[in-house]
Design an enzyme around this catalytic site. Structure first.
Site, PDB file in Angstrom:
ATOM      1  N   ILE A   1      24.104  35.240  74.295  1.00  0.00           N
ATOM      2  CA  ILE A   1      25.266  35.109  73.474  1.00  0.00           C
ATOM      3  C   ILE A   1      25.295  35.430  72.074  1.00  0.00           C
ATOM      4  O   ILE A   1      26.045  36.166  71.793  1.00  0.00           O
ATOM      5  CB  ILE A   1      25.818  33.752  73.641  1.00  0.00           C
ATOM      6  CG1 ILE A   1      26.208  33.411  75.251  1.00  0.00           C
ATOM      7  CG2 ILE A   1      27.121  33.676  73.187  1.00  0.00           C
ATOM      8  CD1 ILE A   1      26.246  32.071  75.671  1.00  0.00           C
TER       9      ILE A   1
ATOM     10  N   GLY B   1       9.025  40.339  82.484  1.00  0.00           N
ATOM     11  CA  GLY B   1       8.838  39.020  82.627  1.00  0.00           C
ATOM     12  C   GLY B   1      10.171  38.277  82.612  1.00  0.00           C
ATOM     13  O   GLY B   1      10.229  36.883  82.697  1.00  0.00           O
TER      14      GLY B   1
ATOM     15  N   ASN C   1      19.016  27.758  80.750  1.00  0.00           N
ATOM     16  CA  ASN C   1      19.307  28.488  79.305  1.00  0.00           C
ATOM     17  C   ASN C   1      20.229  27.415  78.821  1.00  0.00           C
ATOM     18  O   ASN C   1      21.358  26.821  79.170  1.00  0.00           O
ATOM     19  CB  ASN C   1      20.119  29.535  79.428  1.00  0.00           C
ATOM     20  CG  ASN C   1      18.950  30.715  79.967  1.00  0.00           C
ATOM     21  OD1 ASN C   1      17.999  31.027  79.413  1.00  0.00           O
ATOM     22  ND2 ASN C   1      19.513  31.194  81.129  1.00  0.00           N
TER      23      ASN C   1
ATOM     24  N   TYR D   1       5.369  33.419  77.873  1.00  0.00           N
ATOM     25  CA  TYR D   1       6.233  32.421  77.501  1.00  0.00           C
ATOM     26  C   TYR D   1       6.031  31.404  78.528  1.00  0.00           C
ATOM     27  O   TYR D   1       5.581  30.120  78.249  1.00  0.00           O
ATOM     28  CB  TYR D   1       7.736  32.665  76.909  1.00  0.00           C
ATOM     29  CG  TYR D   1       8.398  31.453  76.954  1.00  0.00           C
ATOM     30  CD1 TYR D   1       8.408  30.698  75.716  1.00  0.00           C
ATOM     31  CD2 TYR D   1       9.360  31.090  77.762  1.00  0.00           C
ATOM     32  CE1 TYR D   1       9.041  29.584  75.387  1.00  0.00           C
ATOM     33  CE2 TYR D   1      10.119  30.093  77.432  1.00  0.00           C
ATOM     34  CZ  TYR D   1      10.063  29.260  76.640  1.00  0.00           C
ATOM     35  OH  TYR D   1      10.923  28.491  76.242  1.00  0.00           O
TER      36      TYR D   1
ATOM     37  N   ASP E   1       8.598  20.810  60.608  1.00  0.00           N
ATOM     38  CA  ASP E   1       9.120  22.094  60.982  1.00  0.00           C
ATOM     39  C   ASP E   1       8.630  23.211  60.052  1.00  0.00           C
ATOM     40  O   ASP E   1       8.597  23.021  58.873  1.00  0.00           O
ATOM     41  CB  ASP E   1      10.648  22.413  61.102  1.00  0.00           C
ATOM     42  CG  ASP E   1      11.222  23.455  61.747  1.00  0.00           C
ATOM     43  OD1 ASP E   1      11.011  24.597  61.491  1.00  0.00           O
ATOM     44  OD2 ASP E   1      12.022  23.286  62.862  1.00  0.00           O
TER      45      ASP E   1
ATOM     46  N   PHE F   1      17.476  24.805  66.574  1.00  0.00           N
ATOM     47  CA  PHE F   1      18.830  24.624  67.515  1.00  0.00           C
ATOM     48  C   PHE F   1      18.560  23.359  68.383  1.00  0.00           C
ATOM     49  O   PHE F   1      19.444  22.349  67.933  1.00  0.00           O
ATOM     50  CB  PHE F   1      19.058  25.947  68.347  1.00  0.00           C
ATOM     51  CG  PHE F   1      19.890  25.629  69.586  1.00  0.00           C
ATOM     52  CD1 PHE F   1      21.180  25.314  69.538  1.00  0.00           C
ATOM     53  CD2 PHE F   1      19.665  26.115  70.919  1.00  0.00           C
ATOM     54  CE1 PHE F   1      21.926  24.984  70.449  1.00  0.00           C
ATOM     55  CE2 PHE F   1      20.363  25.906  72.053  1.00  0.00           C
ATOM     56  CZ  PHE F   1      21.622  25.299  71.931  1.00  0.00           C
TER      57      PHE F   1
ATOM     58  N   ALA G   1       9.208  21.952  68.944  1.00  0.00           N
ATOM     59  CA  ALA G   1       8.663  23.127  68.201  1.00  0.00           C
ATOM     60  C   ALA G   1       7.859  23.929  69.094  1.00  0.00           C
ATOM     61  O   ALA G   1       7.208  23.755  69.897  1.00  0.00           O
ATOM     62  CB  ALA G   1       7.945  22.811  67.115  1.00  0.00           C
ATOM     63  N   ALA G   2       8.379  25.288  69.033  1.00  0.00           N
ATOM     64  CA  ALA G   2       7.775  26.320  69.858  1.00  0.00           C
ATOM     65  C   ALA G   2       8.428  27.577  69.372  1.00  0.00           C
ATOM     66  O   ALA G   2       9.359  27.718  68.732  1.00  0.00           O
ATOM     67  CB  ALA G   2       7.984  26.396  71.422  1.00  0.00           C
TER      68      ALA G   2
ATOM     69  N   ASP H   1       3.159  23.137  59.225  1.00  0.00           N
ATOM     70  CA  ASP H   1       2.993  24.091  60.680  1.00  0.00           C
ATOM     71  C   ASP H   1       1.924  23.435  61.435  1.00  0.00           C
ATOM     72  O   ASP H   1       0.722  23.214  61.273  1.00  0.00           O
ATOM     73  CB  ASP H   1       2.144  25.425  59.877  1.00  0.00           C
ATOM     74  CG  ASP H   1       2.404  26.513  61.067  1.00  0.00           C
ATOM     75  OD1 ASP H   1       2.178  26.339  62.206  1.00  0.00           O
ATOM     76  OD2 ASP H   1       2.703  27.517  60.590  1.00  0.00           O
TER      77      ASP H   1
HETATM   78  P1  NAD Z   1      14.464  27.185  67.881  1.00  0.00           P
HETATM   79  O1  NAD Z   1      13.775  28.611  67.647  1.00  0.00           O
HETATM   80  O2  NAD Z   1      15.851  27.037  67.353  1.00  0.00           O
HETATM   81  O3  NAD Z   1      13.695  25.885  67.401  1.00  0.00           O
HETATM   82  C1  NAD Z   1      12.251  25.927  67.434  1.00  0.00           C
HETATM   83  C2  NAD Z   1      11.694  25.244  66.327  1.00  0.00           C
HETATM   84  O4  NAD Z   1      10.380  24.986  66.056  1.00  0.00           O
HETATM   85  C3  NAD Z   1      12.438  26.068  64.824  1.00  0.00           C
HETATM   86  O5  NAD Z   1      12.901  25.235  63.983  1.00  0.00           O
HETATM   87  C4  NAD Z   1      10.983  26.531  64.221  1.00  0.00           C
HETATM   88  O6  NAD Z   1      11.223  26.729  62.913  1.00  0.00           O
HETATM   89  C5  NAD Z   1      10.113  25.324  64.680  1.00  0.00           C
HETATM   90  N1  NAD Z   1       8.570  26.021  64.934  1.00  0.00           N
HETATM   91  C6  NAD Z   1       8.195  26.810  65.621  1.00  0.00           C
HETATM   92  N2  NAD Z   1       6.801  26.985  65.555  1.00  0.00           N
HETATM   93  C7  NAD Z   1       6.416  26.219  64.639  1.00  0.00           C
HETATM   94  C8  NAD Z   1       5.232  25.541  64.027  1.00  0.00           C
HETATM   95  N3  NAD Z   1       3.979  26.336  64.399  1.00  0.00           N
HETATM   96  N4  NAD Z   1       5.198  24.403  63.299  1.00  0.00           N
HETATM   97  C9  NAD Z   1       6.093  23.751  63.127  1.00  0.00           C
HETATM   98  N5  NAD Z   1       7.509  24.269  63.490  1.00  0.00           N
HETATM   99  C10 NAD Z   1       7.478  25.175  64.206  1.00  0.00           C
HETATM  100  O7  NAD Z   1      14.514  27.094  69.587  1.00  0.00           O
HETATM  101  P2  NAD Z   1      15.267  26.245  70.674  1.00  0.00           P
HETATM  102  O8  NAD Z   1      15.988  27.183  71.662  1.00  0.00           O
HETATM  103  O9  NAD Z   1      15.864  25.186  69.823  1.00  0.00           O
HETATM  104  O10 NAD Z   1      14.252  25.786  71.417  1.00  0.00           O
HETATM  105  C11 NAD Z   1      13.610  24.477  71.202  1.00  0.00           C
HETATM  106  C12 NAD Z   1      12.638  24.077  72.478  1.00  0.00           C
HETATM  107  O11 NAD Z   1      13.305  24.409  73.647  1.00  0.00           O
HETATM  108  C13 NAD Z   1      11.458  25.147  72.583  1.00  0.00           C
HETATM  109  O12 NAD Z   1      10.273  24.468  72.753  1.00  0.00           O
HETATM  110  C14 NAD Z   1      11.671  26.299  73.576  1.00  0.00           C
HETATM  111  O13 NAD Z   1      10.622  26.654  74.065  1.00  0.00           O
HETATM  112  C15 NAD Z   1      12.430  25.174  74.504  1.00  0.00           C
HETATM  113  N6  NAD Z   1      13.500  25.810  75.563  1.00  0.00           N
HETATM  114  C16 NAD Z   1      14.686  26.301  74.885  1.00  0.00           C
HETATM  115  C17 NAD Z   1      15.473  27.004  75.774  1.00  0.00           C
HETATM  116  C18 NAD Z   1      16.739  27.460  75.357  1.00  0.00           C
HETATM  117  O14 NAD Z   1      17.309  27.982  76.162  1.00  0.00           O
HETATM  118  N7  NAD Z   1      17.164  27.627  74.025  1.00  0.00           N
HETATM  119  C19 NAD Z   1      15.363  27.097  77.137  1.00  0.00           C
HETATM  120  C20 NAD Z   1      14.292  26.376  77.693  1.00  0.00           C
HETATM  121  C21 NAD Z   1      13.111  25.835  76.579  1.00  0.00           C
END
Ligand code: NAD
Length: 306
Positions: free
Chosen positions: A178, A266, A167, A138, A30, A10, A71-72, A50
Site C-alpha cells: 500500500i 521469495g 500482512n 527473511y 530501537d 510501525f 525489532a527486525a 542496536d
Molecule cells: P518496522 O520497520 O516499522 O519496525 C521495526 C523496528 O525495529 C524499527 O523501528 C527499526 O528501527 C527497529 N530495528 C531494526 N533493526 C534494529 C536493531 N538491530 N536494533 C534495534 N532496533 C532495530 O517494521 P514493522 O512492520 O513494524 O515490523 C515489526 C515486526 O513485525 C518485525 O519483526 C517484522 O518482521 C514483523 N512482521 C511484520 C509484518 C508486517 O506486515 N508489517 C508481517 C509479519 C511480521
C-alpha cells in the site's frame, strides 16, 4: 517494566501505546533504522541502541520482567538483495537479546514472526502445525528466531509467545504494497507499476486487530512455547489493492504489470493463515482483508506521507 524492541517502528509503536494504556511501564530499544521518533509514546523510556551489539541488549533488559521482541528488518524484498542485513538484524539481534535475557534472568518473551515461515504452503488456510519451509531469506531468519526462542525457553526456563502474522497494515506503516503504491502514484498519477501479474492473493490484517489479537493470546495461553497465526479470514488480490488505492486517491491510472506469478524472488503468491487456534480462545478479527486495505489507505493518506 516491559521492554519493547523496535518500539519506534510501525507495529512496535502501537504495541507500546497498548501496553501503556493497560498501565504497564515500558522501555523501548530501537536503533531508528526504520523507526520514527515521532511514533514513540512520550510515557515510554526510550533507549537508542542496536541489538546487533550484545552490550546494548544487556543494558536494555536490566530490570525488565518481559520482552516484546518486535525489532527486525521486515523487508522481504530486501532479503533477496541483502541477506547479510537480514541475518544481522533478525538472527544475530535475536540471539543477542536471548543471551541478555538469560544473563539478566528475564523469562518471558513475545516474538513477531511471519506467515512466510510456511513458504509456499499446500494447505490453505495454513495451520500452525504446517511444516516451516521458507522460500525467502527473511522467512528463514524468522524460523531461526523461533527455533532459538524455543530452545532458550526449554533450556533456561523461559516462556514465549510467537505470533505468525499475515500482512499487517494501518497507520504508521512505512513499507509494503500500500505504501509503495501511494508513493508511486504521488510520483506518477497516470501509471502504476504493479510487481507480478496482480493475481497474488494474500491475507491482510488491520493494525488494531493485530494488537488486540496478541494481547488476547498472551493473556490466555501459558505453555512454554505458545504459537499463534494472526490474520484475517479472507484474502485480497494485489490488483484489487491497486484499484482501492487509486479510488481513494481519486485517480484512474493505467496499470503496468511487471509479469510473472510473484512480485519478486521469495514472494509467496498465495497466503491465508488458519486462525482457528486463536478463535478457539474467543478472538475474532473485526475487519476483512479488503476492509483492512481501505482503512490502511485512508490512514496513510490522512498521515500525509509523501
Ligand atoms: P518496522 O520497520 O516499522 O519496525 C521495526 C523496528 O525495529 C524499527 O523501528 C527499526 O528501527 C527497529 N530495528 C531494526 N533493526 C534494529 C536493531 N538491530 N536494533 C534495534 N532496533 C532495530 O517494521 P514493522 O512492520 O513494524 O515490523 C515489526 C515486526 O513485525 C518485525 O519483526 C517484522 O518482521 C514483523 N512482521 C511484520 C509484518 C508486517 O506486515 N508489517 C508481517 C509479519 C511480521
Amino acid at each position: 517494566m516491559i521492554l519493547v524492541t523496535g518500539g519506534a517502528g510501525f507495529i512496535g509503536s502501537h504495541i507500546v501505546d497498548a501496553l501503556i494504556e493497560r498501565g504497564n511501564e515500558v522501555r523501548i530499544i530501537d536503533n531508528l533504522s526504520s523507526g520514527n521518533p515521532s511514533f514513540v509514546n512520550e510515557d515510554a523510556e526510550f533507549v537508542e541502541g542496536d541489538l546487533r551489539r550484545l552490550d546494548d541488549a544487556l543494558n536494555a533488559v536490566k530490570g525488565v520482567e518481559e520482552v516484546w521482541h518486535i525489532a527486525a528488518n521486515p523487508d522481504v524484498r530486501l532479503s533477496y538483495q541483502r541477506p547479510d542485513e537480514i541475518y544481522e538484524n533478525n538472527v544475530l539481534a535475536t540471539w543477542n537479546l536471548l543471551e541478555a535475557m538469560r544473563k539478566e534472568g528475564v523469562s518471558r518473551i513475545v516474538f513477531t514472526s511471519t506467515s512466510t515461515v510456511y513458504g509456499e504452503a499446500k494447505v490453505i488456510p495454513t495451520p500452525e502445525e504446517y511444516p516451516t519451509m521458507p522460500i525467502s531469506v527473511y522467512g528463514a531468519s524468522k524460523v531461526a528466531g523461533e527455533a532459538m526462542i524455543s530452545s532458550y525457553c526449554h533450556t533456561y526456563d523461559m516462556k514465549s509467545w510467537i505470533f505468525r502474522f499475515a500482512n499487517v497494515i494501518g497507520r504508521r506503516s512505512r513499507h509494503g504494497v500500500i505504501y509503495d503504491f501511494i508513493l508511486k502514484l504521488r510520483k506518477n498519477p497516470e501509471e502504476l507499476e504493479i510487481l507480478g501479474n496482480g493475481e497474488q492473493n494474500k491475507s491482510y490484517i488491520y493494525i488494531d486487530d493485530c494488537i488486540g489479537a496478541m494481547l488476547h493470546a498472551v493473556d490466555r495461553s501459558d505453555d512454554v512455547v505458545n504459537i499463534f497465526n494472526i490474520g484475517s479470514e479472507d484474502q485480497v488480490k494485489v490488483r484489487r489493492i491497486a484499484e482501492i488505492v487509486s479510488e481513494e486517491m481519486g485517480l484512474n491510472p493505467r496499470f503496468r504489470f511487471t509479469g510473472g506469478d510473484r512480485g519478486w524472488k521469495g514472494d509467496v503468491p498465495v497466503m491465508l493463515l488458519s486462525i482457528e487456534k486463536l478463535k478457539s480462545l474467543g478472538w475474532r478479527p473485526r475487519y476483512s482483508s479488503e476492509e483492512a486495505v481501505r482503512r490502511a489507505v485512508r490512514d496513510l493518506l490522512d498521515e500525509g506521507i509523501v
